[in-house]
Write a protein that holds these residues in place. Structure first.
Motif, PDB file in Angstrom:
ATOM      1  N   MET A 144     -31.219  17.019 -18.392  1.00  0.00           N
ATOM      2  CA  MET A 144     -32.397  16.147 -18.341  1.00  0.00           C
ATOM      3  C   MET A 144     -33.178  16.347 -17.040  1.00  0.00           C
ATOM      4  O   MET A 144     -32.594  16.568 -15.987  1.00  0.00           O
ATOM      5  CB  MET A 144     -31.874  14.705 -18.410  1.00  0.00           C
ATOM      6  CG  MET A 144     -32.878  13.641 -18.110  1.00  0.00           C
ATOM      7  SD  MET A 144     -32.126  12.002 -18.298  1.00  0.00           S
ATOM      8  CE  MET A 144     -31.616  11.682 -16.624  1.00  0.00           C
ATOM      9  N   VAL A 178     -27.164  17.768  -9.531  1.00  0.00           N
ATOM     10  CA  VAL A 178     -28.585  17.391  -9.533  1.00  0.00           C
ATOM     11  C   VAL A 178     -29.387  18.493  -8.836  1.00  0.00           C
ATOM     12  O   VAL A 178     -28.971  19.018  -7.803  1.00  0.00           O
ATOM     13  CB  VAL A 178     -28.791  16.045  -8.799  1.00  0.00           C
ATOM     14  CG1 VAL A 178     -30.258  15.624  -8.848  1.00  0.00           C
ATOM     15  CG2 VAL A 178     -27.912  14.951  -9.392  1.00  0.00           C
ATOM     16  N   LEU A 226     -16.955  25.267 -20.138  1.00  0.00           N
ATOM     17  CA  LEU A 226     -17.400  24.997 -18.763  1.00  0.00           C
ATOM     18  C   LEU A 226     -16.682  25.912 -17.766  1.00  0.00           C
ATOM     19  O   LEU A 226     -15.583  26.392 -18.054  1.00  0.00           O
ATOM     20  CB  LEU A 226     -17.091  23.535 -18.394  1.00  0.00           C
ATOM     21  CG  LEU A 226     -17.923  22.482 -19.119  1.00  0.00           C
ATOM     22  CD1 LEU A 226     -17.361  21.087 -18.847  1.00  0.00           C
ATOM     23  CD2 LEU A 226     -19.387  22.556 -18.695  1.00  0.00           C
ATOM     24  N   PRO A 227     -17.270  26.107 -16.583  1.00  0.00           N
ATOM     25  CA  PRO A 227     -16.547  26.885 -15.567  1.00  0.00           C
ATOM     26  C   PRO A 227     -15.316  26.120 -15.067  1.00  0.00           C
ATOM     27  O   PRO A 227     -15.205  24.908 -15.266  1.00  0.00           O
ATOM     28  CB  PRO A 227     -17.578  27.068 -14.449  1.00  0.00           C
ATOM     29  CG  PRO A 227     -18.660  26.092 -14.712  1.00  0.00           C
ATOM     30  CD  PRO A 227     -18.614  25.697 -16.136  1.00  0.00           C
ATOM     31  N   ALA A 262     -15.364  22.744 -13.191  1.00  0.00           N
ATOM     32  CA  ALA A 262     -16.008  21.590 -13.840  1.00  0.00           C
ATOM     33  C   ALA A 262     -15.018  20.679 -14.557  1.00  0.00           C
ATOM     34  O   ALA A 262     -13.905  21.067 -14.889  1.00  0.00           O
ATOM     35  CB  ALA A 262     -17.035  22.095 -14.849  1.00  0.00           C
TER      36      ALA A 262
HETATM   37  C1  BT5 Z   1     -26.208  21.963  -9.338  1.00  0.00           C
HETATM   38  O1  BT5 Z   1     -26.378  23.180  -8.731  1.00  0.00           O
HETATM   39  O2  BT5 Z   1     -25.206  21.329  -9.354  1.00  0.00           O
HETATM   40  C2  BT5 Z   1     -27.469  21.442 -10.031  1.00  0.00           C
HETATM   41  C3  BT5 Z   1     -27.362  21.533 -11.523  1.00  0.00           C
HETATM   42  C4  BT5 Z   1     -28.598  20.966 -12.193  1.00  0.00           C
HETATM   43  C5  BT5 Z   1     -28.609  21.257 -13.678  1.00  0.00           C
HETATM   44  C6  BT5 Z   1     -29.725  20.536 -14.365  1.00  0.00           C
HETATM   45  S1  BT5 Z   1     -29.550  20.548 -16.094  1.00  0.00           S
HETATM   46  C7  BT5 Z   1     -31.138  19.939 -16.310  1.00  0.00           C
HETATM   47  C8  BT5 Z   1     -31.997  20.675 -15.297  1.00  0.00           C
HETATM   48  N1  BT5 Z   1     -32.424  21.946 -15.812  1.00  0.00           N
HETATM   49  C9  BT5 Z   1     -31.936  22.982 -15.103  1.00  0.00           C
HETATM   50  O3  BT5 Z   1     -32.153  24.190 -15.342  1.00  0.00           O
HETATM   51  N2  BT5 Z   1     -31.184  22.509 -14.115  1.00  0.00           N
HETATM   52  C10 BT5 Z   1     -31.131  21.062 -14.103  1.00  0.00           C
HETATM   53  P1  BT5 Z   1     -25.326  23.847  -7.748  1.00  0.00           P
HETATM   54  O4  BT5 Z   1     -24.885  22.875  -6.713  1.00  0.00           O
HETATM   55  O5  BT5 Z   1     -25.973  25.099  -7.285  1.00  0.00           O
HETATM   56  O6  BT5 Z   1     -24.071  24.155  -8.648  1.00  0.00           O
HETATM   57  C11 BT5 Z   1     -24.007  25.304  -9.461  1.00  0.00           C
HETATM   58  C12 BT5 Z   1     -22.536  25.645  -9.641  1.00  0.00           C
HETATM   59  O7  BT5 Z   1     -21.899  24.635 -10.442  1.00  0.00           O
HETATM   60  C13 BT5 Z   1     -22.310  26.939 -10.406  1.00  0.00           C
HETATM   61  O8  BT5 Z   1     -22.308  28.031  -9.518  1.00  0.00           O
HETATM   62  C14 BT5 Z   1     -20.958  26.714 -11.065  1.00  0.00           C
HETATM   63  O9  BT5 Z   1     -19.913  26.960 -10.145  1.00  0.00           O
HETATM   64  C15 BT5 Z   1     -20.943  25.226 -11.322  1.00  0.00           C
HETATM   65  N3  BT5 Z   1     -21.343  24.891 -12.701  1.00  0.00           N
HETATM   66  C16 BT5 Z   1     -22.113  25.571 -13.590  1.00  0.00           C
HETATM   67  N4  BT5 Z   1     -22.283  24.884 -14.714  1.00  0.00           N
HETATM   68  C17 BT5 Z   1     -21.592  23.723 -14.568  1.00  0.00           C
HETATM   69  C18 BT5 Z   1     -21.382  22.583 -15.381  1.00  0.00           C
HETATM   70  N5  BT5 Z   1     -21.928  22.437 -16.588  1.00  0.00           N
HETATM   71  N6  BT5 Z   1     -20.613  21.589 -14.875  1.00  0.00           N
HETATM   72  C19 BT5 Z   1     -20.050  21.667 -13.654  1.00  0.00           C
HETATM   73  N7  BT5 Z   1     -20.218  22.713 -12.839  1.00  0.00           N
HETATM   74  C20 BT5 Z   1     -20.983  23.731 -13.285  1.00  0.00           C
END
Ligand code: BT5
Length: 335
Positions: free
Chosen positions: A154, A208, A237-238, A241
Motif C-alpha cells: 500500500m 516502510v 518470503l526471504p 521475514a
Molecule cells: C523496506 O526496504 O523495508 C521498505 C519496503 C517497502 C515496500 C512497500 S510495498 C508498497 C510500496 N511499493 C513498493 O514498491 N514499495 C513499498 P528495506 O529496508 O530496503 O528492506 C528491503 C529488504 O527486506 C530486502 O533486501 C530483503 O532482505 C527484505 N525483504 C524483501 N521482501 C520482504 C518482505 N516481504 N518481508 C520482509 N522482508 C522482506
C-alpha cells in the motif's frame, strides 16, 4: 482471486470512478479496531472489549452498526467478519474511513510508482493505492521487496506542502500503525530503526518506504509505502521475514486496513506522541549497532531518536546522530 474483476496497472484509473459503497464518518478508530480484532477469526464479544479497550455499551452500539452494514455477523455466541468482505476495491471502500481516494489494483509493479503519478484531488484529501500483489516491489536503495498475494502492499499519498522532517514522521507513523494493528490482534511487534517492524525472534514483518518530491526546500508530495506480510506464506518470503500468518493463521488483510489507516492518520498528526511511542516500542534503542552509510561504517550504542527521526549513537568518538537517509543498513552487534 476473482479474475473477472481483475484490474491491471494499465487500467487502474477506472478504479477512481467506482463508488459502490458510501463510507460513513462513524467508521472511526473504534469501529475499525473492532473489524481489525475479528481479522484473525471469530471472537467472543466479551474478548472484544479487552482487545480494543472499549466499554460494553460502545461495543454493542458498534456491533449493531457493523452488522447493519454487513461488515460483521454473529455466529452462535461469537462475532466474525461478514463473508462478503473481500480484499478488493469494494471491500476496501467499505472498511476505510471517509476522506480518502482509494485505488485497488489486483496486480501492479509497485504501488509507490502508481502513487507518484497521482495528481492532487482536493485540499486535504489523501489517496491510497493498494495492490493484491506487486511484481516490482522495491525497498530502500532499490532493494527488491517480495510482494506475493496475502500482504498489504500500500502507498498513501499526501499532496500538501510540508516541511522535510514530516516525511520521516510519516515513516515512523506508518510503522507504529503496524504495531497498533498487531497489538489488537495480540501479537507484539517492535520497531527497528529506520523503517522496519519486526517480531522479536521471528523476523521482519513489515517495511516502510517514504519517497518525497520537493521544491524550494519544501515537500510537494509525499508517498508513504508499506509492505506488511499478513497472510503471506513464509515460503514466499526471504529468510529474514516473518508473516502474521505464522503467528495467527489465516488472517484477512482487508480487516486490518481501516484501523491501519486510522492509526497512521492519528499518529502523523501528533509527532511528539509518535516519537515517544516509537521510543517505547523500539527494538533498536539500548542495543549496540553497526550502521553502514555512504561515508563509512559507524559502530555505537543506540541511545535515542530525535524529533526528526534520526538515531543518536554513543560511539568511541563521542555522540553521533545518523539521519535515516544516510543509513544503508543497520545490524545489531553482540556484546
Ligand atoms: C523496506 O526496504 O523495508 C521498505 C519496503 C517497502 C515496500 C512497500 S510495498 C508498497 C510500496 N511499493 C513498493 O514498491 N514499495 C513499498 P528495506 O529496508 O530496503 O528492506 C528491503 C529488504 O527486506 C530486502 O533486501 C530483503 O532482505 C527484505 N525483504 C524483501 N521482501 C520482504 C518482505 N516481504 N518481508 C520482509 N522482508 C522482506
Amino acid at each position: 482471486m476473482d479474475l473477472a474483476n481483475k484490474t491491471s496497472s494499465s487500467d487502474w484509473r477506472g478504479g477512481l470512478k467506482q463508488t459502490p459503497h458510501h463510507r460513513s464518518s462513524w467508521m472511526n478508530r473504534e469501529a475499525t479496531a473492532m473489524i481489525c480484532a475479528l481479522g484473525a477469526g471469530p471472537r467472543d464479544p466479551a474478548d472484544i472489549i479487552e482487545d480494543i479497550g472499549i466499554d460494553e455499551s460502545t461495543r454493542d452500539r458498534l456491533t449493531s452498526l457493523l452488522q447493519a452494514r454487513s461488515l460483521i455477523e454473529s455466529v452462535g455466541d461469537q462475532l466474525r467478519l461478514h463473508p462478503s468482505l473481500d480484499y478488493d476495491h469494494v471491500g476496501l471502500t467499505r472498511v476505510l474511513p471517509t476522506g480518502y481516494r482509494v485505488i485497488y489494483l489486483e496486480e501492479t509493479a509497485s504501488t509507490n510508482h502508481i502513487a507518484r503519478t497521482l495528481e492532487p484531488v482536493g485540499t486535504d484529501r489523501l489517496s491510497i493505492v493498494i495492490a493484491g500483489m506487486q511484481t516490482g516491489g522495491r525497498g530502500r536503495h532499490n532493494r527488491r521487496w517480495r510482494s506475493p498475494p496475502g500482504g498489504i502492499w500500500m502507498s498513501v499519498v499526501d499532496h500538501s506542502t510540508r516541511q522535510p522532517p514530516s516525511a520521516w514522521i510519516d515513516q515512523l507513523a506508518m510503522s507504529i500503525a503496524v504495531t497498533d494493528v498487531t497489538s489488537i490482534l495480540g501479537v507484539e511487534s517492535q520497531l527497528k530503526w529506520p523503517n522496519d517492524v519486526v517480531i522479536p525472534e521471528a523476523g521482519k514483518l513489515a517495511g516502510v518506504l517514504v519517497e518525497a518530491t520537493s521544491a524550494g526546500g519544501e515537500l510537494q508530495q509525499t508517498v508513504c509505502g508499506l509492505g506488511f506480510n499478513v497472510a503471506v506464506a513464509p515460503v514466499d518470503l526471504p529468510r529474514v521475514a516473518t508473516s502474521l500468518r505464522v503467528h495467527l493463521g489465516a488472517i484477512s488483510p482487508v480487516a486490518l486496513v481501516g484501523y491501519l489507516i486510522q492509526s497512521y492518520k492519528t499518529r502523523r498528526e501528533s509527532p511528539s506522541a509518535t516519537i515517544a511511542d516509537w521510543r517505547s516500542r523500539s527494538h533498536t534503542l539500548g542495543r549496540s549497532v553497526r550502521i553502514e552509510t555512504p561515508d563509512g561504517t559507524i559502530d555505537g550504542l543506540a541511545t535515542n531518536l530525535t524529533m526528526s527521526g534520526a538515531l543518536v549513537l554513543e560511539t568511541d568518538a563521542g555522540e553521533k546522530t545518523v539521519n535515516p537517509e544516510a543509513c544503508r543498513r543497520l545490524r545489531y552487534r553482540s556484546g
